[in-house]
Design a protein around this motif. Structure first.
Motif, PDB file in Angstrom:
ATOM      1  N   ILE A   1      24.163  39.452  50.080  1.00 28.96           N
ATOM      2  CA  ILE A   1      25.603  38.705  50.425  1.00 28.96           C
ATOM      3  C   ILE A   1      26.420  39.040  49.247  1.00 28.96           C
ATOM      4  CG2 ILE A   1      26.543  36.482  49.980  1.00 28.96           C
ATOM      5  CD1 ILE A   1      24.258  35.319  51.731  1.00 28.96           C
ATOM      6  N   VAL A   2      25.907  39.372  48.040  1.00 28.73           N
ATOM      7  CA  VAL A   2      26.801  39.870  46.970  1.00 28.73           C
ATOM      8  C   VAL A   2      27.290  41.257  47.309  1.00 28.73           C
ATOM      9  CG1 VAL A   2      26.887  40.459  44.282  1.00 28.73           C
ATOM     10  CG2 VAL A   2      25.693  38.447  45.210  1.00 28.73           C
ATOM     11  N   ASN A   3      26.641  41.928  47.930  1.00 26.53           N
ATOM     12  CA  ASN A   3      26.960  43.601  48.527  1.00 26.53           C
ATOM     13  C   ASN A   3      27.886  43.249  49.674  1.00 26.53           C
ATOM     14  OD1 ASN A   3      26.868  46.363  48.326  1.00 26.53           O
ATOM     15  ND2 ASN A   3      25.503  46.143  49.821  1.00 26.53           N
ATOM     16  N   TYR A   4      27.526  42.712  50.461  1.00 25.37           N
ATOM     17  CA  TYR A   4      28.225  42.249  51.481  1.00 25.37           C
ATOM     18  C   TYR A   4      29.683  41.767  51.236  1.00 25.37           C
ATOM     19  CZ  TYR A   4      29.495  40.263  56.325  1.00 25.37           C
ATOM     20  OH  TYR A   4      30.026  39.830  57.395  1.00 25.37           O
ATOM     21  N   GLU A   5      29.889  40.765  50.421  1.00 27.57           N
ATOM     22  CA  GLU A   5      31.159  40.349  49.953  1.00 27.57           C
ATOM     23  C   GLU A   5      32.178  41.212  48.957  1.00 27.57           C
ATOM     24  OE1 GLU A   5      31.207  36.514  47.873  1.00 27.57           O
ATOM     25  OE2 GLU A   5      30.510  35.435  49.679  1.00 27.57           O
ATOM     26  N   LYS A   6      31.453  42.350  48.459  1.00 33.62           N
ATOM     27  CA  LYS A   6      32.319  43.217  47.796  1.00 33.62           C
ATOM     28  C   LYS A   6      33.022  44.115  48.736  1.00 33.62           C
ATOM     29  CE  LYS A   6      29.094  43.491  43.527  1.00 33.62           C
ATOM     30  NZ  LYS A   6      28.380  44.547  42.713  1.00 33.62           N
ATOM     31  N   GLN A   7      32.382  44.284  49.924  1.00 34.61           N
ATOM     32  CA  GLN A   7      32.916  45.399  50.799  1.00 34.61           C
ATOM     33  C   GLN A   7      33.763  44.528  52.135  1.00 34.61           C
ATOM     34  OE1 GLN A   7      29.848  48.495  51.648  1.00 34.61           O
ATOM     35  NE2 GLN A   7      28.537  47.044  50.700  1.00 34.61           N
ATOM     36  N   LEU A   8      33.666  43.330  51.911  1.00 39.00           N
ATOM     37  CA  LEU A   8      34.184  42.239  52.942  1.00 39.00           C
ATOM     38  C   LEU A   8      35.602  42.691  53.632  1.00 39.00           C
ATOM     39  CD1 LEU A   8      32.767  39.918  54.526  1.00 39.00           C
ATOM     40  CD2 LEU A   8      33.881  38.530  53.223  1.00 39.00           C
ATOM     41  N   ASP A   9      36.567  42.640  52.955  1.00 39.61           N
ATOM     42  CA  ASP A   9      37.634  42.933  53.335  1.00 39.61           C
ATOM     43  C   ASP A   9      38.123  44.149  53.781  1.00 39.61           C
ATOM     44  OD1 ASP A   9      40.779  41.556  53.203  1.00 39.61           O
ATOM     45  OD2 ASP A   9      40.987  43.716  52.846  1.00 39.61           O
ATOM     46  N   LYS A  10      37.520  45.369  53.086  1.00 42.03           N
ATOM     47  CA  LYS A  10      37.335  46.589  53.499  1.00 42.03           C
ATOM     48  C   LYS A  10      37.039  46.746  54.837  1.00 42.03           C
ATOM     49  CE  LYS A  10      36.522  51.327  52.178  1.00 42.03           C
ATOM     50  NZ  LYS A  10      35.670  51.809  50.875  1.00 42.03           N
ATOM     51  N   SER A  11      35.675  46.166  55.075  1.00 46.98           N
ATOM     52  CA  SER A  11      35.055  46.329  56.100  1.00 46.98           C
ATOM     53  C   SER A  11      35.591  46.056  57.406  1.00 46.98           C
ATOM     54  CB  SER A  11      33.631  45.809  56.019  1.00 46.98           C
ATOM     55  OG  SER A  11      32.801  46.409  54.964  1.00 46.98           O
ATOM     56  N   TYR A  12      36.124  44.609  57.514  1.00 49.22           N
ATOM     57  CA  TYR A  12      36.636  44.090  58.591  1.00 49.22           C
ATOM     58  C   TYR A  12      38.075  44.790  58.961  1.00 49.22           C
ATOM     59  CZ  TYR A  12      33.455  40.253  59.117  1.00 49.22           C
ATOM     60  OH  TYR A  12      32.288  39.488  59.398  1.00 49.22           O
ATOM     61  N   LYS A  13      38.923  45.477  57.977  1.00 45.61           N
ATOM     62  CA  LYS A  13      39.881  46.120  58.082  1.00 45.61           C
ATOM     63  C   LYS A  13      39.693  47.229  59.004  1.00 45.61           C
ATOM     64  CE  LYS A  13      44.061  48.391  56.113  1.00 45.61           C
ATOM     65  NZ  LYS A  13      44.080  49.360  56.837  1.00 45.61           N
ATOM     66  N   TRP A  14      38.315  48.116  58.493  1.00 44.47           N
ATOM     67  CA  TRP A  14      37.992  49.173  58.846  1.00 44.47           C
ATOM     68  C   TRP A  14      37.726  48.949  60.478  1.00 44.47           C
ATOM     69  CZ3 TRP A  14      32.527  51.311  59.143  1.00 44.47           C
ATOM     70  CH2 TRP A  14      32.473  52.483  59.703  1.00 44.47           C
ATOM     71  N   TYR A  15      37.045  47.956  60.700  1.00 41.32           N
ATOM     72  CA  TYR A  15      36.699  47.510  62.188  1.00 41.32           C
ATOM     73  C   TYR A  15      37.881  47.392  63.238  1.00 41.32           C
ATOM     74  CZ  TYR A  15      31.496  47.606  62.499  1.00 41.32           C
ATOM     75  OH  TYR A  15      30.103  47.744  62.737  1.00 41.32           O
ATOM     76  N   ALA A  16      38.778  46.514  62.482  1.00 43.13           N
ATOM     77  CA  ALA A  16      39.950  46.324  63.232  1.00 43.13           C
ATOM     78  C   ALA A  16      40.803  47.593  63.542  1.00 43.13           C
ATOM     79  CB  ALA A  16      40.817  45.439  62.536  1.00 43.13           C
ATOM     80  N   ASP A  17      40.859  48.421  62.429  1.00 49.25           N
ATOM     81  CA  ASP A  17      41.505  49.822  62.799  1.00 49.25           C
ATOM     82  C   ASP A  17      40.931  50.583  63.900  1.00 49.25           C
ATOM     83  OD1 ASP A  17      43.408  48.949  60.608  1.00 49.25           O
ATOM     84  OD2 ASP A  17      42.302  50.416  59.247  1.00 49.25           O
ATOM     85  N   LEU A  18      39.599  50.290  63.804  1.00 49.25           N
ATOM     86  CA  LEU A  18      38.855  51.068  65.146  1.00 49.25           C
ATOM     87  C   LEU A  18      38.940  50.265  66.360  1.00 49.25           C
ATOM     88  CD1 LEU A  18      35.564  52.059  62.908  1.00 49.25           C
ATOM     89  CD2 LEU A  18      37.473  53.576  63.742  1.00 49.25           C
ATOM     90  N   GLY A  19      39.720  49.250  66.302  1.00 47.84           N
ATOM     91  CA  GLY A  19      39.686  48.552  67.623  1.00 47.84           C
ATOM     92  C   GLY A  19      38.559  47.543  68.065  1.00 47.84           C
ATOM     93  N   ILE A  20      37.907  47.430  66.961  1.00 46.52           N
ATOM     94  CA  ILE A  20      36.611  46.604  67.097  1.00 46.52           C
ATOM     95  C   ILE A  20      37.038  44.979  66.631  1.00 46.52           C
ATOM     96  CG2 ILE A  20      33.910  46.129  66.366  1.00 46.52           C
ATOM     97  CD1 ILE A  20      33.918  49.366  65.922  1.00 46.52           C
ATOM     98  N   HIS A  21      36.617  44.205  67.479  1.00 46.28           N
ATOM     99  CA  HIS A  21      37.266  42.644  67.109  1.00 46.28           C
ATOM    100  C   HIS A  21      36.141  41.718  67.384  1.00 46.28           C
ATOM    101  CE1 HIS A  21      41.349  43.886  65.730  1.00 46.28           C
ATOM    102  NE2 HIS A  21      41.378  44.812  67.015  1.00 46.28           N
TER     103      HIS A  21
END
Length: 291
Positions: A1-21
């Motif tokens: 979870i600690v590792n997940y939270e460090k990448q959280l915003d970047k990961s969801y932005k990346w998915y959204a940019d790819l059209g994955i919602h």
């Protein structure tokens, strides 16, 4: 979870940019520093994930979550979650007993949708157990595991165990060419209206849902065979419907003959009454489509 939270915003932005919602997450296993799944540590984490996903217009399906608390009213992108003993429990244990499926609508499902992942057709794991990769894991040897229901009940659970997202969770090979898979093609999980028609906690349940102009009925029972009479007065009065009934076979039994089923078609109206026959540990699913 600690590792997940460090990448959280970047990961969801990346998915959204790819059209994955849409994202499905899982939290099996232990948590850091002795925290448990329902403690404040995880409450704060889940809220952070939901808010971040909402920021990027992403819906969530969460497994091993904290219990449902009504957060969907504020964040409707929290679409569905597990949060009770779901289908996966049958993979490494005695499994969920037949009464489990007819208890959940009176308990866990009162708090919100549940991604149980119903709809397994290989009830006895006949194909899965032939795999050389299947091994003893957790509590029980894989050769002893199975699904504790009939095939018809697996279909009915798509209606009974409500989720706006339903997953056909079995191996593709177990669905290919199977006539009963047609129910999943016809089903619409995004229902507009629902009503519980009959039931007793841990005994049986009958639920009907409408999506657009189609209706779907699911009925299930515990370890006892059961016959339930259902009035079809929930249908629109000025229409005739084609009812496709996915029922337990005449010799079906969740222990001795779980895969016996039959598909029956008939025309019905709101004035009709159906007799829903269920084998031990069985169920019945019906699709009503206007003619």
């Amino acid at each position: 979870i600690v590792n997940y939270e460090k990448q959280l915003d970047k990961s969801y932005k990346w998915y959204a940019d790819l059209g994955i919602h849409s994202v499905k997450t899982g939290y099996a296993g232990g948590l850091p520093n002795g925290h448990n799944h329902h403690g404040q540590y995880n409450v704060r984490h889940y809220r952070k994930v939901v808010k971040t996903a909402a920021k990027y217009h992403t819906t969530l399906d969460v497994h091993e979550p904290i219990k449902d608390t009504g957060i969907r009213r504020t964040y409707p992108n929290m679409m569905t979650r597990e949060g009770a003993r779901g289908m996966e429990w049958n993979a490494w244990s005695e499994g969920n007993p037949p009464e489990h499926h007819v208890l959940l609508p009176f308990t866990r499902l009162l708090s919100g949708p549940m991604d149980y992942t119903p709809g397994i057709f290989d009830i006895l794991y006949e194909r899965a157990k032939k795999s050389p990769y299947r091994k003893k894991w957790n509590m029980k040897d894989s050769k002893d595991c199975r699904i504790n229901s009939t095939l018809a009940k697996q279909i009915a659970n798509w209606v009974i165990l409500y989720s706006p997202l339903q997953m056909a969770a079995d191996m593709i090979e177990n669905y290919e060419g199977h006539p009963a898979f047609q129910f999943f093609r016809d089903f619409d999980a995004d229902c507009d209206w629902s009503e519980a028609l009959a039931g007793e906690p841990g005994e049986y349940v009958v639920i009907v849902r409408r999506a657009g102009d189609k209706y779907f009925l699911g009925a299930a029972t515990n370890e006892d065979a059961r016959e339930v009479t259902v009035k079809l007065d929930f249908l629109e009065t000025d229409k005739t419907y084609r009812a496709v009934i996915y029922a337990d076979g005449k010799e079906a039994d969740w222990i001795t003959n779980p895969t016996a089923y039959e598909i029956i078609e008939k025309q019905v109206t709101a004035e009709d009454i159906l007799s829903v026959d269920m084998a031990r540990g069985g169920g019945q699913a019906i699709t009503f489509m206007p003619l």
